[in-house]
Design an enzyme around this catalytic site. Sequence first.
Site, PDB file in Angstrom:
ATOM      1  N   ASP A 175       0.809  -1.335  -0.006  1.00  0.00           N
ATOM      2  CA  ASP A 175       0.017   0.042   0.022  1.00  0.00           C
ATOM      3  C   ASP A 175       0.935   1.298  -0.040  1.00  0.00           C
ATOM      4  OD1 ASP A 175      -2.549   1.719   0.788  1.00  0.00           O
ATOM      5  OD2 ASP A 175      -1.032   2.009   2.591  1.00  0.00           O
ATOM      6  N   ALA A 207      -4.332   3.348  -0.710  1.00  0.00           N
ATOM      7  CA  ALA A 207      -3.803   2.981  -2.062  1.00  0.00           C
ATOM      8  C   ALA A 207      -4.535   1.550  -2.325  1.00  0.00           C
ATOM      9  CB  ALA A 207      -2.380   2.798  -2.448  1.00  0.00           C
ATOM     10  N   ASP A 208      -4.265   0.605  -1.195  1.00  0.00           N
ATOM     11  CA  ASP A 208      -4.929  -0.689  -1.333  1.00  0.00           C
ATOM     12  C   ASP A 208      -6.551  -0.437  -1.491  1.00  0.00           C
ATOM     13  OD1 ASP A 208      -2.920  -2.180  -1.190  1.00  0.00           O
ATOM     14  OD2 ASP A 208      -2.913  -2.856   0.917  1.00  0.00           O
ATOM     15  N   LEU A 209      -7.155   0.255  -0.410  1.00  0.00           N
ATOM     16  CA  LEU A 209      -8.620   0.217  -0.555  1.00  0.00           C
ATOM     17  C   LEU A 209      -9.237   0.887  -1.769  1.00  0.00           C
ATOM     18  CD1 LEU A 209      -8.735   1.930   3.180  1.00  0.00           C
ATOM     19  CD2 LEU A 209      -9.190  -0.571   2.360  1.00  0.00           C
ATOM     20  N   ALA A 265      -8.926  -1.646  -4.491  1.00  0.00           N
ATOM     21  CA  ALA A 265      -9.938  -2.754  -4.348  1.00  0.00           C
ATOM     22  C   ALA A 265     -11.138  -1.957  -4.808  1.00  0.00           C
ATOM     23  CB  ALA A 265     -10.122  -3.157  -2.958  1.00  0.00           C
TER      24      ALA A 265
END
Lengths: 382, 389
Positions: free
Chosen positions: B137, B164-166, B169
Amino acid sequence: MGPLRGLKVIELAGLGPTPFCGMLLGDMGADVLRVDRLAESDLGVQFSTEYDLRSRNKRSIAIDIKSSEGKAVLMALVANADILVEGFRPGVAERLGVGPEDCWKHNRRLVYGRATGWGQTGPLANVAGHDINYIALSGALACIGPAGAAPVPPLNLLGDYGGGGLYLAFGLLCAVHEARASNEGQVVDAAMLDGVSSLMTVFHAFEQTGDLVPRRGANLLDGGAPYYGCYATLDGKYMAVGAIEAKFYAILLDGLGLDPQTLPNRDDRAQWPALRSALEAVFLTHTRADWTERFAQTDACVSPVLELHEVAGHPHNQARALLAEVNGIRQPRPAPRLSRTPGQIARGAPQRGEHTLEVMAQWGVAPALADAALSTGAVASS
Amino acid sequence: MKSKPLAGIRILELGAYISAPYAGSLLCALGAEVVKVEPPQGGDAFRRGLNEKSPYFIQYNAGKKSIAVNLKDPAGVTLIKSLLPRFDVVLENFRPGKMAALGLGADQCREINPRLIYASVSGFGDGGPMRDRPAYDSIGQSMGGLYSILNDEGVPRLTGTCMADLITAISAAMGILAALVGRELDPLREGVCMETSLLESVSLLTIDAMTQREELGASPTRQSRHPQGQNFCLKTASGESITVHLSSSQKFWEALVRSLDRYDLLENPAYATFHQRVVCHKNLTAILQDEFATRPFADLAALLAQADVPFAPVMDLQGLLHDPQMQWLGLLGSETGNTNIVCPPWRFAGVRPSRPDLPPRVGEHTAAIAYEVLTEDELNALTARQAVS
């Protein structure tokens, strides 16, 4: 482009309902792939491909589905298909390893159509039969034919095509519609017996209300009523009369030059033979062409009974282009007519295995598998 | 079930951590059946050795199924391939090239099932100079520009959550939904390979800053947007802070100063127009901060609400849990009342998609799913050679 463009159908080559159903779907634009057996050396009757009208709009792949490579090719095609139709006796597809459960491992959305006479279950399920046998058990056959004589099979229109192929096509499209919501295919058990029985719905009501006399040639729609039947003409041809309603019947008598006051009451069944004799005598005085001209554009509900070879020439049929001529062969057009995306005859019937290579490439059969199947003779290309 | 519009859609998830599993989780809450493919030893690394007890794992995986398959064993890969015809979506976040090396790349899978949607999530995309670099992330946030625009100039810092990860997704879930709709509309009903990455998806969050960069002719930082937004974050006398956002509205500006009894600001020509207030943002911040510092939070909140000024308390997440508006929305809480579970932010016909609070144990559903394509003997053979567990 027909309305079924994009629908992929595998038709395991068979008899009666399945090729007719495949034609209906293909006429409407479905990509129908007929899976033929490999060419056999001891073929009895060679079928003339160009006159195999029910196979128009189809392509053919020749597969030995008993071989492991052949089965793998079929399953690769299944993975790409919306529909598979087969017309084996119950249990045969399972024994060949191409039953519904086998196919769903490769494509859970596949709609699996099974055309039989008797259905997948019941004591007759595994007994041989043909159209005439199935319509006999539906009660339809007993209703068709002249008074005092044996029932007459109405060609194989009722069992193979009406109750069989058409109901199969209807069931398949119902299940495809459902699969688009559920993502799950299902089996369509299309027994000709079920379909013909469904076609007889109205007559079951008539029978129970007493409106159907349990004798052939004694009822409103079976040639019993003098105002609903066929009459011979001076030239040995026939006119078809369907003047059921009183106002149309009046026009019929007017056209025949008969005075209603001189005729028996048409509502008195006891008088039907006398009334029929009166009409028969008049129809015999002129030719079919004369009567056709006399009744043209009237509401008498009178039509010439045309021979098949005369159909194309009738002015109405000409105006509607009822029959098409493709590659010099006369054939019925796709029906019914859709206004924006009508069906069409895009190609003639395929030779056995004519499209083996093309279809394997287009339907996602892995090149390695295709090569293996060709080299082992599990598939053949003509 | 209007709140579960994806019922009937099946997703095979070969993903770990957040960027793929959260996408699967959103789609799962929307009704899709999500089957997670995990390594038999320990499962998704995000379980962190706690199996189904890891709270982070629970958040992103509750309601999914799990099959434990050893993808290093060709027999395990064969099992996955034989399952493909029974699924609508493959969702993966391996490093680029890894799935193809296993024999499970997009082309390989879509050859088996042309209707398959193959959703691939990576750090930087399947190409370019950074293709093979490892990415978590913070790498995505940093590379994507978030650390520069969320911080003051020259003061780089990490941020408070894994944006960033969220967002990757969320973006992957959006791409999958578009591909599903597209497949339904396609006469040939063909699936597609949909790719996204941390670097691509962070652009969903930097798009405004990117626009501002062009206007400023320089890279924006944390404070660049506040003058034109007329944003203020102000401490009250009782210690809590309040955010005010006036935008270009003359009405909200006047409402704010009236609520503070600062009619003099209305008459001051320096603040007469929005454009003047943009220039004087720093002065205005100081003036407003002085006013807010004289009043406790509760008084200010009442005044601002009365005056219809756009404002909010600076909420922390403990506060959010007990906030009456949040309670009305019913966003937090599983089907069994576990408030750690966050439900998806949509209501369908007034009903929010519910979520269970139990994730699967590693391989809990191996047999049930494998039996869709294997006989008992075949599954026993795979188990014996430890291709599945």
